[in-house]
Design a protein around this motif. Sequence first.
Motif, PDB file in Angstrom:
ATOM      1  N   VAL A 171      44.170  50.088  41.218  1.00  0.00           N
ATOM      2  CA  VAL A 171      42.998  50.932  41.000  1.00  0.00           C
ATOM      3  C   VAL A 171      43.201  52.262  41.711  1.00  0.00           C
ATOM      4  O   VAL A 171      43.243  52.327  42.926  1.00  0.00           O
ATOM      5  CB  VAL A 171      41.738  50.221  41.551  1.00  0.00           C
ATOM      6  CG1 VAL A 171      40.544  51.161  41.514  1.00  0.00           C
ATOM      7  CG2 VAL A 171      41.454  48.974  40.757  1.00  0.00           C
ATOM      8  N   ASP A 172      43.383  53.317  40.936  1.00  0.00           N
ATOM      9  CA  ASP A 172      43.485  54.634  41.558  1.00  0.00           C
ATOM     10  C   ASP A 172      42.178  55.389  41.335  1.00  0.00           C
ATOM     11  O   ASP A 172      41.225  54.852  40.773  1.00  0.00           O
ATOM     12  CB  ASP A 172      44.688  55.405  40.998  1.00  0.00           C
ATOM     13  CG  ASP A 172      44.552  55.657  39.509  1.00  0.00           C
ATOM     14  OD1 ASP A 172      43.449  55.447  38.957  1.00  0.00           O
ATOM     15  OD2 ASP A 172      45.546  56.064  38.890  1.00  0.00           O
ATOM     16  N   VAL A 215      42.817  39.918  34.072  1.00  0.00           N
ATOM     17  CA  VAL A 215      43.186  41.157  34.747  1.00  0.00           C
ATOM     18  C   VAL A 215      42.689  41.095  36.177  1.00  0.00           C
ATOM     19  O   VAL A 215      41.555  40.689  36.437  1.00  0.00           O
ATOM     20  CB  VAL A 215      42.575  42.373  34.014  1.00  0.00           C
ATOM     21  CG1 VAL A 215      42.671  43.627  34.859  1.00  0.00           C
ATOM     22  CG2 VAL A 215      43.269  42.578  32.681  1.00  0.00           C
ATOM     23  N   LYS A 216      43.561  41.448  37.099  1.00  0.00           N
ATOM     24  CA  LYS A 216      43.149  41.507  38.492  1.00  0.00           C
ATOM     25  C   LYS A 216      43.361  42.934  38.979  1.00  0.00           C
ATOM     26  O   LYS A 216      44.466  43.472  38.899  1.00  0.00           O
ATOM     27  CB  LYS A 216      43.983  40.533  39.319  1.00  0.00           C
ATOM     28  CG  LYS A 216      43.533  40.484  40.758  1.00  0.00           C
ATOM     29  CD  LYS A 216      44.331  39.483  41.561  1.00  0.00           C
ATOM     30  CE  LYS A 216      43.800  39.469  42.979  1.00  0.00           C
ATOM     31  NZ  LYS A 216      44.672  38.721  43.872  1.00  0.00           N
ATOM     32  N   LEU A 217      42.273  43.540  39.473  1.00  0.00           N
ATOM     33  CA  LEU A 217      42.384  44.897  39.985  1.00  0.00           C
ATOM     34  C   LEU A 217      42.825  44.827  41.439  1.00  0.00           C
ATOM     35  O   LEU A 217      42.264  44.058  42.228  1.00  0.00           O
ATOM     36  CB  LEU A 217      41.031  45.612  39.872  1.00  0.00           C
ATOM     37  CG  LEU A 217      40.475  45.713  38.440  1.00  0.00           C
ATOM     38  CD1 LEU A 217      39.097  46.361  38.448  1.00  0.00           C
ATOM     39  CD2 LEU A 217      41.424  46.498  37.548  1.00  0.00           C
ATOM     40  N   VAL A 218      43.835  45.593  41.772  1.00  0.00           N
ATOM     41  CA  VAL A 218      44.344  45.559  43.146  1.00  0.00           C
ATOM     42  C   VAL A 218      44.379  46.963  43.740  1.00  0.00           C
ATOM     43  O   VAL A 218      44.297  47.968  43.025  1.00  0.00           O
ATOM     44  CB  VAL A 218      45.756  44.917  43.210  1.00  0.00           C
ATOM     45  CG1 VAL A 218      45.712  43.480  42.716  1.00  0.00           C
ATOM     46  CG2 VAL A 218      46.760  45.738  42.409  1.00  0.00           C
ATOM     47  N   GLU A 219      44.515  47.021  45.071  1.00  0.00           N
ATOM     48  CA  GLU A 219      44.551  48.312  45.753  1.00  0.00           C
ATOM     49  C   GLU A 219      45.839  49.055  45.416  1.00  0.00           C
ATOM     50  O   GLU A 219      46.862  48.437  45.160  1.00  0.00           O
ATOM     51  CB  GLU A 219      44.478  48.094  47.269  1.00  0.00           C
ATOM     52  CG  GLU A 219      43.102  47.704  47.753  1.00  0.00           C
ATOM     53  CD  GLU A 219      43.110  47.283  49.226  1.00  0.00           C
ATOM     54  OE1 GLU A 219      44.039  47.669  49.958  1.00  0.00           O
ATOM     55  OE2 GLU A 219      42.189  46.552  49.622  1.00  0.00           O
ATOM     56  N   PRO A 220      45.774  50.380  45.456  1.00  0.00           N
ATOM     57  CA  PRO A 220      46.978  51.180  45.187  1.00  0.00           C
ATOM     58  C   PRO A 220      48.098  50.828  46.163  1.00  0.00           C
ATOM     59  O   PRO A 220      47.823  50.438  47.301  1.00  0.00           O
ATOM     60  CB  PRO A 220      46.521  52.610  45.429  1.00  0.00           C
ATOM     61  CG  PRO A 220      45.056  52.573  45.422  1.00  0.00           C
ATOM     62  CD  PRO A 220      44.625  51.201  45.771  1.00  0.00           C
ATOM     63  N   THR A 239      49.922  48.439  46.430  1.00  0.00           N
ATOM     64  CA  THR A 239      50.116  47.050  46.849  1.00  0.00           C
ATOM     65  C   THR A 239      51.139  46.361  45.957  1.00  0.00           C
ATOM     66  O   THR A 239      51.660  45.317  46.293  1.00  0.00           O
ATOM     67  CB  THR A 239      48.800  46.244  46.826  1.00  0.00           C
ATOM     68  OG1 THR A 239      48.195  46.407  45.550  1.00  0.00           O
ATOM     69  CG2 THR A 239      47.845  46.706  47.885  1.00  0.00           C
TER      70      THR A 239
END
Lengths: 143, 435
Positions: free
Chosen positions: B378-379, B411-416, B418
């Motif tokens: 996620v940006d 879908v899994k949103l992850v930190e930038p 990572t």
Amino acid sequence: MMVEQISIFIENKSGRLAEVSKILGDAGVNIRALSLADTSDFGILRLIVNDRDKAMAALKGKGFTVNKTVVVAVEVPDQPGGLASILQVLDSETINVEYMYAFVERCGSNAVIIFRFDETEKAIAVLAAKGFNMLEGERLYGI
Amino acid sequence: MTTYFNEEFETLPRTALEALQLMRLKSAVERVYNNVPFYRTAYDSAGIRPDTITSLEDLQRLPFTTKQNMRDSYPYGLFAVPMEEIVRIHASSGTTGKPTVVGYTRKDISNWADLMARSLVTASVHKGDIIHNAYGYGLFTGGLGAHYGAEQLGASVIPISGGNTKRQIMIMEDFSSTVLTCTPSYSLFLAEEAKAGGVDFRNLKLRVGIFGAEPWSESMRSEIEAKLNLTALDIYGLSEIMGPGVAQECFEGKCGLHIWEDHFIPEIINPETGERVAEGEKGELVITTITKQGIPLIRYRTRDITSITYEPCVCGRTHARIARMSGRSDDMMIIRGVNVFPSQIESILVRIEGVEPHYLLIVDRKENLDTLEVQVEVDEQIFSDEIKVLQGLSKRIEKEIKDMLGVTCTVKLVEPKTIQRSEGKAQRVIDKRAL
């Protein structure tokens, strides 16, 4: 009438919240109000801080995704039915509350609730017409 | 005692088999040179004339044909006969954009049916067997390929196709099916559903299962055999070459798949250098079709990793055996029988976000079904302070992938930052399936 809030994307894994608070602490940023919304995979941490620019720079520097949103801080009588009175007004004008959370400190005899509306301008006008007091950002950041 | 569908050809002595291969190879090369501009151009620029192919060794002088060549010739560019001779068209499963299209003449269909019937007999299936065919029917070659083979053999075929699992179990019970044909993972899913519905496979008549279209393992075979109470055998095929029935594991040997060498010439190459590797060594399977009319392929790179042995087999068949497929030499994943390239998912993400996001695909197998998790960083472009916006984004990506590729994913949103960055080619896939 508007307050700037910063939001941070946080994955749901242990230690991330601690990491964010440490970064802000090290940068000398003071958190005035906060809310954490979470799902099983991720959370969104929303903050009112005394220094938005410093907070954003520090978090971005550590690779976090951060953005700024406009919210409204409304004073609500700190008594039974206080919150209900404002929600009734919003409901009657069909203004949708996206989310809300309480401010950490009271303002005089009132509590302060932070609101995110779908129609911010309209919400402000309606609340002002009904006599609700909204706090300026500058006042809030420094409380 | 072993029985055969076509004893003469299945047990042809090696020298006779090779003589037949050479004769058919020469004819195939001649045909593609004369009828397919792609081959004529390739051979002309390599200075190869069809009449200079005088031994099986000469095959190595010919350039490879790739999936990309097929895509570039979309849809009919590699066909070697006029369209009025094409009686059937299939296409590779699941792929978006340009699928690989194949056409069959009447003779191709009858050869395919023969080879599939041969494969069924190799798996000990006979006239009188009742075949529950749960491969998908349609553009995918699995369902119709197995179906025509079963009819050619004279067995009774139930064209149930995929899906509707509860009904499948009822039909297997009521119709006294003796043979099951489907993907290995679906067989285990059937077993789970049957168990949940109180059906015990020990009370069914199923005797043998013929499983293919996706990679599986020896431990999965043990599990299937225990849970479904049948003998589980491996079948191999791909639409580009024909469909199911290119190679089949025999009931007697249960050790490697006989590749039908009177129709296909197999080679195992080092995918990096293109050189042939020694017998028994792992490499990429390259197949030359020597009897196909509609779309003959010379030295087609399957991208499947296997090894080959010419050792005699206990079943008496003289055709070489290839080992169970152990992977791919490209980044294609096979998820529930559907071919998926990471680039296809990337193009969906780019279209949704308008940016090139960092992503990672995690493939796993849970309760016997393949799962796909798509991790997306996620940006600031896609971040929102509202949960519903982010969840809406996840749902949209899931739906697009389902619509375009036919594969269910989460879908899994992850930190930038990572998702691990690599120096060279980005690592886009983690396959956790223990195969």
